[in-house]
Design a protein around this motif. Structure first.
Motif, PDB file in Angstrom:
ATOM      1  N   VAL A 180      33.026  60.260  54.172  1.00 23.97           N
ATOM      2  CA  VAL A 180      34.291  60.569  54.856  1.00 23.97           C
ATOM      3  C   VAL A 180      34.068  60.597  56.374  1.00 23.97           C
ATOM      4  O   VAL A 180      34.845  60.015  57.142  1.00 23.97           O
ATOM      5  CB  VAL A 180      34.905  61.890  54.336  1.00 23.97           C
ATOM      6  CG1 VAL A 180      36.146  62.266  55.135  1.00 23.97           C
ATOM      7  CG2 VAL A 180      35.253  61.768  52.851  1.00 23.97           C
ATOM      8  N   GLU A 187      24.910  64.712  61.912  1.00 23.37           N
ATOM      9  CA  GLU A 187      24.539  64.909  60.508  1.00 23.37           C
ATOM     10  C   GLU A 187      23.262  65.753  60.450  1.00 23.37           C
ATOM     11  O   GLU A 187      22.294  65.458  61.155  1.00 23.37           O
ATOM     12  CB  GLU A 187      24.336  63.546  59.832  1.00 23.37           C
ATOM     13  CG  GLU A 187      23.634  63.585  58.490  1.00 23.37           C
ATOM     14  CD  GLU A 187      24.300  64.496  57.465  1.00 23.37           C
ATOM     15  OE1 GLU A 187      25.512  64.399  57.257  1.00 23.37           O
ATOM     16  OE2 GLU A 187      23.574  65.340  56.871  1.00 23.37           O
ATOM     17  N   THR A 239      28.021  62.096  48.598  1.00 24.25           N
ATOM     18  CA  THR A 239      28.166  60.638  48.653  1.00 24.25           C
ATOM     19  C   THR A 239      26.996  59.905  47.997  1.00 24.25           C
ATOM     20  O   THR A 239      27.189  58.860  47.373  1.00 24.25           O
ATOM     21  CB  THR A 239      28.287  60.210  50.140  1.00 24.25           C
ATOM     22  OG1 THR A 239      29.400  60.899  50.699  1.00 24.25           O
ATOM     23  CG2 THR A 239      28.474  58.723  50.280  1.00 24.25           C
ATOM     24  N   ASN A 280      26.851  60.433  43.569  1.00 20.66           N
ATOM     25  CA  ASN A 280      28.052  60.341  42.720  1.00 20.66           C
ATOM     26  C   ASN A 280      27.925  59.232  41.687  1.00 20.66           C
ATOM     27  O   ASN A 280      26.889  58.601  41.555  1.00 20.66           O
ATOM     28  CB  ASN A 280      29.313  60.241  43.576  1.00 20.66           C
ATOM     29  CG  ASN A 280      29.367  58.984  44.400  1.00 20.66           C
ATOM     30  OD1 ASN A 280      28.786  57.976  44.031  1.00 20.66           O
ATOM     31  ND2 ASN A 280      30.054  59.060  45.525  1.00 20.66           N
ATOM     32  N   VAL A 287      31.875  55.060  41.278  1.00 19.12           N
ATOM     33  CA  VAL A 287      33.081  54.385  40.762  1.00 19.12           C
ATOM     34  C   VAL A 287      34.118  54.245  41.875  1.00 19.12           C
ATOM     35  O   VAL A 287      34.370  55.194  42.617  1.00 19.12           O
ATOM     36  CB  VAL A 287      33.689  55.191  39.588  1.00 19.12           C
ATOM     37  CG1 VAL A 287      34.964  54.526  39.077  1.00 19.12           C
ATOM     38  CG2 VAL A 287      32.677  55.324  38.461  1.00 19.12           C
ATOM     39  N   VAL A 323      25.020  71.448  63.016  1.00 16.06           N
ATOM     40  CA  VAL A 323      25.963  72.180  63.865  1.00 16.06           C
ATOM     41  C   VAL A 323      25.877  73.656  63.490  1.00 16.06           C
ATOM     42  O   VAL A 323      26.069  74.033  62.327  1.00 16.06           O
ATOM     43  CB  VAL A 323      27.398  71.646  63.683  1.00 16.06           C
ATOM     44  CG1 VAL A 323      28.403  72.538  64.398  1.00 16.06           C
ATOM     45  CG2 VAL A 323      27.491  70.225  64.202  1.00 16.06           C
ATOM     46  N   ALA A 371      37.698  67.525  49.737  1.00 15.25           N
ATOM     47  CA  ALA A 371      37.611  66.067  49.538  1.00 15.25           C
ATOM     48  C   ALA A 371      36.731  65.774  48.326  1.00 15.25           C
ATOM     49  O   ALA A 371      35.683  65.152  48.427  1.00 15.25           O
ATOM     50  CB  ALA A 371      37.060  65.376  50.779  1.00 15.25           C
ATOM     51  N   THR A 381      36.157  56.819  46.891  1.00 18.01           N
ATOM     52  CA  THR A 381      37.089  55.688  46.757  1.00 18.01           C
ATOM     53  C   THR A 381      38.076  55.666  47.913  1.00 18.01           C
ATOM     54  O   THR A 381      38.365  54.621  48.495  1.00 18.01           O
ATOM     55  CB  THR A 381      37.898  55.850  45.442  1.00 18.01           C
ATOM     56  OG1 THR A 381      36.986  55.921  44.353  1.00 18.01           O
ATOM     57  CG2 THR A 381      38.896  54.724  45.249  1.00 18.01           C
TER      58      THR A 381
HETATM   59  C1  LIG Z   1      28.641  64.253  40.642  1.00 13.12           C
HETATM   60  C2  LIG Z   1      29.690  63.582  41.455  1.00 13.12           C
HETATM   61  C3  LIG Z   1      30.306  62.399  41.007  1.00 13.12           C
HETATM   62  C4  LIG Z   1      31.302  61.799  41.763  1.00 13.12           C
HETATM   63  N1  LIG Z   1      31.789  60.573  41.390  1.00 13.12           N
HETATM   64  C5  LIG Z   1      32.662  59.928  42.205  1.00 13.12           C
HETATM   65  C6  LIG Z   1      33.077  58.597  41.930  1.00 13.12           C
HETATM   66  O1  LIG Z   1      32.581  57.965  41.000  1.00 13.12           O
HETATM   67  N2  LIG Z   1      33.992  58.028  42.733  1.00 13.12           N
HETATM   68  C7  LIG Z   1      34.545  58.686  43.816  1.00 13.12           C
HETATM   69  O2  LIG Z   1      35.405  58.138  44.494  1.00 13.12           O
HETATM   70  N3  LIG Z   1      34.132  59.937  44.126  1.00 13.12           N
HETATM   71  C8  LIG Z   1      33.189  60.543  43.366  1.00 13.12           C
HETATM   72  N4  LIG Z   1      32.726  61.789  43.698  1.00 13.12           N
HETATM   73  C9  LIG Z   1      33.264  62.428  44.876  1.00 13.12           C
HETATM   74  C10 LIG Z   1      32.685  61.858  46.149  1.00 13.12           C
HETATM   75  O3  LIG Z   1      31.298  61.604  46.040  1.00 13.12           O
HETATM   76  C11 LIG Z   1      32.953  62.848  47.274  1.00 13.12           C
HETATM   77  O4  LIG Z   1      34.310  63.173  47.245  1.00 13.12           O
HETATM   78  C12 LIG Z   1      32.626  62.248  48.639  1.00 13.12           C
HETATM   79  O5  LIG Z   1      31.309  61.744  48.638  1.00 13.12           O
HETATM   80  C13 LIG Z   1      32.815  63.305  49.713  1.00 13.12           C
HETATM   81  O6  LIG Z   1      32.289  62.782  50.907  1.00 13.12           O
HETATM   82  P1  LIG Z   1      32.096  63.734  52.165  1.00 13.12           P
HETATM   83  O7  LIG Z   1      31.691  62.862  53.292  1.00 13.12           O
HETATM   84  O8  LIG Z   1      33.330  64.561  52.312  1.00 13.12           O
HETATM   85  O9  LIG Z   1      30.968  64.764  51.739  1.00 13.12           O
HETATM   86  P2  LIG Z   1      29.371  64.624  51.719  1.00 13.12           P
HETATM   87  O10 LIG Z   1      28.954  63.304  51.184  1.00 13.12           O
HETATM   88  O11 LIG Z   1      28.865  65.821  51.007  1.00 13.12           O
HETATM   89  O12 LIG Z   1      28.973  64.660  53.240  1.00 13.12           O
HETATM   90  C14 LIG Z   1      29.091  65.825  54.034  1.00 13.12           C
HETATM   91  C15 LIG Z   1      27.974  65.764  55.043  1.00 13.12           C
HETATM   92  O13 LIG Z   1      28.112  66.830  55.982  1.00 13.12           O
HETATM   93  C16 LIG Z   1      26.815  67.243  56.369  1.00 13.12           C
HETATM   94  N5  LIG Z   1      26.911  68.583  56.940  1.00 13.12           N
HETATM   95  C17 LIG Z   1      27.338  69.710  56.334  1.00 13.12           C
HETATM   96  N6  LIG Z   1      27.282  70.760  57.188  1.00 13.12           N
HETATM   97  C18 LIG Z   1      26.803  70.289  58.370  1.00 13.12           C
HETATM   98  C19 LIG Z   1      26.508  70.887  59.618  1.00 13.12           C
HETATM   99  N7  LIG Z   1      26.710  72.198  59.830  1.00 13.12           N
HETATM  100  N8  LIG Z   1      26.019  70.102  60.609  1.00 13.12           N
HETATM  101  C20 LIG Z   1      25.828  68.774  60.432  1.00 13.12           C
HETATM  102  N9  LIG Z   1      26.082  68.153  59.239  1.00 13.12           N
HETATM  103  C21 LIG Z   1      26.567  68.888  58.219  1.00 13.12           C
HETATM  104  C22 LIG Z   1      26.037  67.205  55.055  1.00 13.12           C
HETATM  105  O14 LIG Z   1      24.649  67.160  55.249  1.00 13.12           O
HETATM  106  C23 LIG Z   1      26.602  65.948  54.402  1.00 13.12           C
HETATM  107  O15 LIG Z   1      25.818  64.800  54.657  1.00 13.12           O
HETATM  108  C24 LIG Z   1      31.725  62.403  42.969  1.00 13.12           C
HETATM  109  C25 LIG Z   1      31.099  63.561  43.425  1.00 13.12           C
HETATM  110  C26 LIG Z   1      30.065  64.120  42.703  1.00 13.12           C
HETATM  111  C27 LIG Z   1      29.339  65.297  43.276  1.00 13.12           C
END
Ligand SMILES: Cc1cc2nc3c(=O)[nH]c(=O)nc-3n(C[C@H](O)[C@H](O)[C@H](O)COP(=O)(O)OP(=O)(O)OC[C@H]3O[C@@H](n4cnc5c(N)ncnc54)[C@H](O)[C@@H]3O)c2cc1C
Length: 404
Positions: free
Chosen positions: A12, A33, A43, A46, A49, A171, A373, A379
Motif C-alpha cells: 500500500v 520502512e 505483503t 499472503n 491472489v 518511525v 487494509a 489486490t
Molecule cells: C495470510 C494473509 C493472506 C492474504 N492473502 C491475500 C491475497 O491473497 N490477496 C490480497 O489481495 N490480499 C491478501 N492479504 C492481505 C494483504 O496482504 C494485505 O492487505 C496487504 O499486504 C496490506 O499491505 P500494507 O502495505 O498495508 O501492509 P504491510 O505489507 O504489512 O506493510 C506495512 C509496512 O509498514 C512498516 N512499518 C510499520 N510500522 C513502521 C514504522 N513505525 N516505521 C517504519 N515502517 C513501519 C512494516 O515494516 C511493513 O513493511 C493477505 C494477508 C495475509 C496476512
C-alpha cells in the motif's frame, strides 16, 4: 523538507509512493520502512491472489477498489513484466445447507459486476477433477501473482521518479509543526509537509503518534499455511475456496496455486500475541497487554468464542486442518501436507467488539492514515493509492496553506 512522507513499505505504501510520483512529478517524496527490505510483513506473507471483488458489500470501498484493483493490478503486472496467471477460482458448496449462501454469493457477484458462472458438480470436476461439491461458482477473473515482485516493480518506479526510499528506518515519533511534521526515526529527524501512514500492523500506533485516534485497534490474526508435497500437487489445479461464513471476515481455509507452482493450503485465523508473531510461540508483553486491556477484545471473544476455539484447535491439530481441507478435496491426507510460512493479518477492531469490515482511511491534520487494509488490500493497492492521491493536497497548495 519533503512534500510527502509515507510510513510503511508494504504494497500500500509503495503503490502510494508511485501514484504520488506519477501525479506530482516535481514533488519530493520519501518512503520510510523499518525493515531492511520492502514487503516483508503482510505483503510478503499472503496467498498471492488477485481477488475479483466478489465477496464484498456492494457500495463499500472494498467492493469498489477490489473490482477495479483486479483490473489495474493485472494491467500493472503486464506493463511492468511481473508474471501473473489469470487461472480463475472455484467456490464450492460441500453440503446442501451451503447452497443458499452460495446463491447469495452469486447474487453479490452480479451486484458487484464480477463475472461468475454457476456450475453443477460434474462441471466443477471438469475444472478441478479432485474436488467434492454439491454446487460451485467459477470466478474467471481471479488471478495469482507474487506480490513481492509487484513491490520490486513499484520500488523501481519510485526510484525512476526520483523518490527517496529509506529502509531499516523506524518511525518513532511524529511532531506536528507549523510547516507539517517533524518525523523522528531510528536514523535521525526528517521533515515533511504531509504524512501518509501505511504502517499495516502498526498503523493504529503510527496514527496515534500523529495525534489521530482511529477509534479502532489493530488486532493481529496469524494465518497458518501448509503446502502440498510436490507429488500430490496434481490434486489441485487452480484455486479452490469454501463458501465463507458470512459472519466472519476471513474466507476460510482454501487451496491456492502459487506462482512457483506450489499449492498452499490455508490460512486459518488465530489470534497472535505479537503483531509480527509468525510462529505459535511468538509473544510480546506489550502487544499482549494492549489486546487484553482493550474492551473490544473481550466483546469479540465472547461473540466468537466457539469459532475462536475451533481455529485454535485446528492450529494445533494437523488432523483437524486436514479434515477442513478434505471437505474440499477428500483425497488429501495429513501426510500430503508440509508446514509453510505463516502470515499475520492486521484487522482493526472497534471498542464495541465489531471488526472494521471496510478499508478505513482516517484524515488528520496534514496527514492521512490507512487504518484498516486487510485482504483484498494487495489486490486493491493501486486503487487505494489512487484514492489517497485524490485526498491529499497538491504539493504547491501545501506550502501556500501553511504560509497563510
Ligand atoms: C495470510 C494473509 C493472506 C492474504 N492473502 C491475500 C491475497 O491473497 N490477496 C490480497 O489481495 N490480499 C491478501 N492479504 C492481505 C494483504 O496482504 C494485505 O492487505 C496487504 O499486504 C496490506 O499491505 P500494507 O502495505 O498495508 O501492509 P504491510 O505489507 O504489512 O506493510 C506495512 C509496512 O509498514 C512498516 N512499518 C510499520 N510500522 C513502521 C514504522 N513505525 N516505521 C517504519 N515502517 C513501519 C512494516 O515494516 C511493513 O513493511 C493477505 C494477508 C495475509 C496476512
Amino acid at each position: 523538507m519533503f512534500d510527502f512522507a509515507i510510513i510503511g513499505g508494504g504494497i500500500v505504501g509503495l503503490a502510494t509512493g508511485a501514484a504520488l510520483g506519477r501525479r506530482y512529478p516535481y514533488a519530493r517524496i520519501l518512503l520510510i520502512e523499518k525493515e531492511a527490505g520492502f514487503g516483508q510483513h503482510q505483503t510478503g506473507h499472503n496467498s498471492g491472489v488477485i481477488h475479483s471483488g466478489l465477496y464484498y458489500q456492494p457500495g463499500s470501498l472494498k467492493a469498489e477498489l477490489a473490482q477495479a484493483g483486479n483490473e489495474s493490478m493485472r494491467t500493472f503486472c503486464y506493463e511492468y513484466g511481473v508474471p501473473f496467471d489469470v487461472c480463475g477460482k472455484l467456490i464450492v458448496a460441500s453440503k446442501p445447507e451451503q447452497i443458499p449462501q452460495l446463491n447469495a454469493l452469486f447474487e453479490r457477484a452480479l451486484q458487484n459486476n464480477v463475472p461468475a458462472v454457476r456450475l453443477r458438480p460434474e462441471e466443477a470436476k471438469e475444472i478441478e477433477p479432485h474436488v467434492s461439491c454439491v454446487a460451485a461458482i467459477r470466478v474467471p477473473t481471479t488471478a495469482i501473482v507474487d506480490y513481492r515482485q509487484v513491490c520490486h516493480a513499484l520500488v523501481h518506479e519510485i526510484q525512476q521518479q526520483g523518490g527517496e526510499l529509506k529502509v531499516g528506518t523506524e518511525v518513532l515519533q511524529t511532531v506536528s509543526t507549523r510547516l507539517g511534521y517533524l518525523i523522528e526515526t531510528s536514523w535521525g529527524s526528517l521533515e515533511a509537509r504531509f504524512l501518509i501512514n501505511c504502517a499495516g500492523l502498526h498503523s493504529d500506533r503510527v496514527a496515534k503518534l500523529g495525534g489521530v485516534d482511529p477509534n479502532a485497534m489493530i488486532v493481529p490474526f496469524r494465518g497458518e499455511y501448509f503446502e502440498l508435497k510436490p507429488e500430490r500437487r496434481h490434486l489441485v489445479r487452480h484455486l479452490i475456496y469454501p463458501v465463507p461464513d458470512p459472519e466472519l471476515p476471513f474466507l476460510g481455509v482454501h487451496f491456492t496455486r502459487m506462482m512457483d507452482g506450489g499449492i498452499h493450503a490455508g490460512p486459518n485465523a488465530v489470534l497472535a500475541w505479537k503483531r509480527e508473531g509468525y510462529e505459535k510461540t511468538d509473544f510480546s508483553w506489550r502487544d499482549f497487554a494492549e489486546i487484553v486491556t482493550y474492551p473490544g477484545f473481550w466483546k469479540l471473544s465472547s461473540r466468537y468464542f466457539r469459532v475462536g476455539y475451533q481455529e485454535m484447535f485446528r492450529s494445533w491439530s494437523k488432523a483437524s486442518f486436514t479434515r477442513s481441507l478434505q471437505t474440499l478435496v477428500p483425497e488429501i491426507e495429513a501426510d500430503d501436507l508440509i508446514p509453510a510460512a505463516n502470515g499475520v493479518r492486521a484487522q482493526a477492531l472497534r471498542r464495541d467488539g465489531s471488526m472494521v469490515d471496510d478499508f478505513l482511511l482516517v484524515e488528520g491534520k496534514n496527514s492521512l492514515h490507512v487504518c484498516n487494509a486487510p485482504s483484498p488490500a494487495a489486490t486493491a493497492s493501486l486503487e487505494i493509492a489512487r484514492k489517497i492521491v485524490g485526498k491529499v493536497p497538491r504539493p504547491g497548495r501545501l506550502s501556500l496553506v501553511k504560509m497563510a
